[in-house]
Design a protein around this motif. Structure first.
Motif, PDB file in Angstrom:
ATOM      1  N   ILE A   7     -39.290  20.952  66.724  1.00  0.00           N
ATOM      2  CA  ILE A   7     -39.320  22.612  66.834  1.00  0.00           C
ATOM      3  C   ILE A   7     -40.234  22.992  68.003  1.00  0.00           C
ATOM      4  O   ILE A   7     -39.878  24.078  68.588  1.00  0.00           O
ATOM      5  N   ILE A  10     -38.657  23.343  71.201  1.00  0.00           N
ATOM      6  CA  ILE A  10     -37.487  24.252  71.228  1.00  0.00           C
ATOM      7  C   ILE A  10     -37.666  25.743  71.411  1.00  0.00           C
ATOM      8  O   ILE A  10     -37.360  26.516  72.081  1.00  0.00           O
ATOM      9  N   ALA A  28     -32.487  29.081  73.881  1.00  0.00           N
ATOM     10  CA  ALA A  28     -33.030  29.062  72.598  1.00  0.00           C
ATOM     11  C   ALA A  28     -33.823  30.073  71.964  1.00  0.00           C
ATOM     12  O   ALA A  28     -34.718  30.533  72.766  1.00  0.00           O
ATOM     13  N   VAL A  31     -35.595  29.333  65.268  1.00  0.00           N
ATOM     14  CA  VAL A  31     -35.013  27.927  64.611  1.00  0.00           C
ATOM     15  C   VAL A  31     -35.180  28.400  63.117  1.00  0.00           C
ATOM     16  O   VAL A  31     -36.443  28.710  62.613  1.00  0.00           O
ATOM     17  N   PRO A  40     -34.934  21.287  60.251  1.00  0.00           N
ATOM     18  CA  PRO A  40     -34.072  22.327  61.335  1.00  0.00           C
ATOM     19  C   PRO A  40     -32.680  22.254  60.725  1.00  0.00           C
ATOM     20  O   PRO A  40     -32.048  21.369  60.938  1.00  0.00           O
ATOM     21  N   VAL A  43     -30.243  27.041  64.806  1.00  0.00           N
ATOM     22  CA  VAL A  43     -31.081  27.598  66.221  1.00  0.00           C
ATOM     23  C   VAL A  43     -30.105  28.764  66.648  1.00  0.00           C
ATOM     24  O   VAL A  43     -28.925  28.919  66.383  1.00  0.00           O
ATOM     25  N   LEU A  59     -27.672  22.768  63.768  1.00  0.00           N
ATOM     26  CA  LEU A  59     -28.371  21.556  64.515  1.00  0.00           C
ATOM     27  C   LEU A  59     -27.627  20.318  63.817  1.00  0.00           C
ATOM     28  O   LEU A  59     -28.347  19.341  64.167  1.00  0.00           O
ATOM     29  N   THR A 133     -42.295  29.151  63.504  1.00  0.00           N
ATOM     30  CA  THR A 133     -41.476  28.685  62.163  1.00  0.00           C
ATOM     31  C   THR A 133     -42.437  28.723  61.152  1.00  0.00           C
ATOM     32  O   THR A 133     -43.546  28.912  61.412  1.00  0.00           O
TER      33      THR A 133
END
Length: 281
Positions: A7, A10, A28, A31, A40, A43, A59, A133
């Protein structure tokens, strides 16, 4: 397979989402985690001019290579995905719409790719607009989000920023064309001609000899050749100048305006006598 360990990569701001052919879909964005498994699930991909649109991509069967996320879908599939605001949790209805678009079965078991939107227990927990996140499970529960799952002891406030770029495009062409025109040119030219004039002079000692030379009475003729000038016209082509096309850059100011959204946080104080009082920041 994308896991929680991926994560941070990303969300680094350098991650690009690629389609099945390796073509770039966009950068990106956020997430979304499944709140049952914590893994996850989705995205978001920033597409459009200046990345103003975000599309959700599953994902499932995705892989991470360096900073790039390769998904199992084409660029057109992603761009045609349902428009869903990436500003909070995905509702069961929104999830079902996405699963149907990508031809997937809802892992909650309460909705399939073919049926209508239903209630699912496996909704996904999202992130705020900053791209962070929900990692509260790893740190322990500190606060409680009354609108959904537990979160940490702070709320992230985000706002949209307007980014303006420039592109160079062709607007037209200019060309030189040479053609022939006819015009009248008038010039004044002095010309000369001869005319006959009779000159008489008396007999003097100086011309007496010439005057008495010959018979006393006779018939004679004298002639003189007359001349004149005539105008003669001649033309020649003469190079007079060189002409070429050139360009110059002119700078002008143009104003660009658009609407941007931003979040505001208010305090709801239930301890006062007036619980309806709101303090905004």
């Amino acid at each position: 397979m994308i896991s929680q360990n991926d994560i941070d990569v990303i969300l680094s701001g350098r991650s690009t989402v690629l389609d099945t052919q390796g073509a770039k879909i966009g950068s990106a964005g956020q997430v979304y985690l499944d709140d049952q498994t914590g893994e996850p699930s989705w995205v978001t991909v920033k597409t459009g001019l200046f990345g103003t649109s975000e599309s959700f991509v599953p994902l499932q069967n995705a892989s991470l290579a360096g900073d790039d996320v390769s998904v199992a879908y084409t660029k057109d599939q992603v761009k045609d995905a349902p428009r869903i605001e990436a500003d909070g949790n995905l509702s069961p209805e929104e999830e079902d719409r996405l699963y149907r678009h990508y031809g997937l079965t809802n892992p909650s078991g309460q909705g399939t790719a073919d049926n209508t939107a239903g209630t699912t227990a496996g909704t996904t927990t999202g992130m705020t607009g900053t791209g962070r996140t929900d990692r509260s499970e790893a740190r322990g529960t500190v606060g409680r989000d009354t609108s959904g799952p537990t979160t940490d002891d702070a709320m992230t406030r985000s706002e949209e920023q307007l980014h303006v770029g420039k592109e160079r495009r062709e607007v037209g062409k200019a060309r030189l064309r040479k053609y022939v025109v006819t015009e009248n040119v008038t010039k004044t030219v002095p010309v000369q001609h001869e005319e006959v004039r009779v000159t008489r002079e008396p007999i003097t000692d100086a011309n007496r000899g010439d005057a008495l030379d010959g018979p006393a009475i006779s018939e004679e003729e004298h002639e003189v050749v007359l001349h004149e000038e005539r105008v003669v016209v001649d033309k020649e082509a003469v190079a007079v100048e060189r002409v070429r096309l050139d360009t110059e850059t002119v700078t002008e100011q143009q104003e660009v305006s658009d609407t941007v959204r931003k979040e505001q946080i208010e305090i709801l104080d239930d301890t006062t006598n007036n619980p309806g009082t709101k303090n905004k920041r």
